[in-house]
Design an enzyme around this catalytic site. Structure first.
Site, PDB file in Angstrom:
ATOM      1  CB  CYS A  20      -0.104  -0.635  -1.222  1.00 39.92           C
ATOM      2  SG  CYS A  20       0.759  -0.653   0.335  1.00 39.92           S
ATOM      3  CB  CYS A  96       1.366   1.905   2.306  1.00 41.75           C
ATOM      4  SG  CYS A  96       1.850   2.318   0.649  1.00 41.75           S
ATOM      5  CB  CYS A 104      -2.090   9.353  -7.283  1.00 39.53           C
ATOM      6  SG  CYS A 104      -1.767   8.629  -5.677  1.00 39.53           S
TER       7      CYS A 104
END
Length: 178
Positions: A20, A96, A104
């Site tokens: 998240c 989320c 990422c």
């Protein structure tokens, strides 16, 4: 035990990372839930792209009221899990929408990934009762998905089938929240 389509050495349990942005509520709840419902076959972790630095007090309160462990829970950066020596993840779930859209890190081990978006209970303004209700709703949404996930016969499915199943769990649960 088959390792979800990876070349990982056999070890006890699958490693699951929940991501998240703030790592203060949803991902923390998911970390605890995977450990609880995973019956020793799943190791739960959580992290954030921009961690708040503390677990939200209402997340801790909810977990304690449900008699789930809170010891050792902390808000941390996802960089901890991209470093050499970090646990190798078998699964990475974003919980989320903001984290799902971010770039990422490259996760060692080539984990299976999916997006399981859940509304942010920490963003709810209102009375304490309304905020608690939002945390409970996030908890229940994550609990339902995690129960479905841990029931999958991972050792009998190939990587593509696992990916389809976990994407479906996220999509099916999201449509039920609308």
């Amino acid at each position: 035990m088959s390792r979800a389509g990876s070349n990982l050495p056999d070890r006890r349990g699958y490693n699951v990372l929940f991501l998240c942005t703030g790592n203060s509520a949803r991902s923390i709840l998911a970390e605890v839930l995977i450990e609880h419902w995973g019956d020793g076959q799943f190791n739960g972790y959580s992290a954030g792209s921009f961690p708040k630095g503390a677990v939200h007090p209402l997340a801790l309160d909810l977990l304690e009221r449900l008699r789930l462990p809170t010891r050792g829970l902390r808000s941390k950066s996802w960089n901890e899990f991209a470093r050499l020596g970090a646990p190798v993840m078998d699964f990475v779930f974003t919980v989320c929408d903001q984290a799902a859209g971010e770039v990422c890190p490259v996760w060692p081990g080539n984990p299976v990934t999916a997006h399981w978006g859940v509304p942010d209970p920490a963003a709810v303004d209102g009375t304490e009762a309304e905020q608690q209700k939002a945390f409970r709703a996030a908890y229940l949404a994550l609990e339902n998905r995690i129960k479905l996930f841990v029931a999958l016969p991972l050792d009998k499915l190939d990587r593509m089938a696992i990916k389809r199943e976990i994407d479906e769990i996220g999509g099916r649960a999201a449509s039920q929240m609308e």
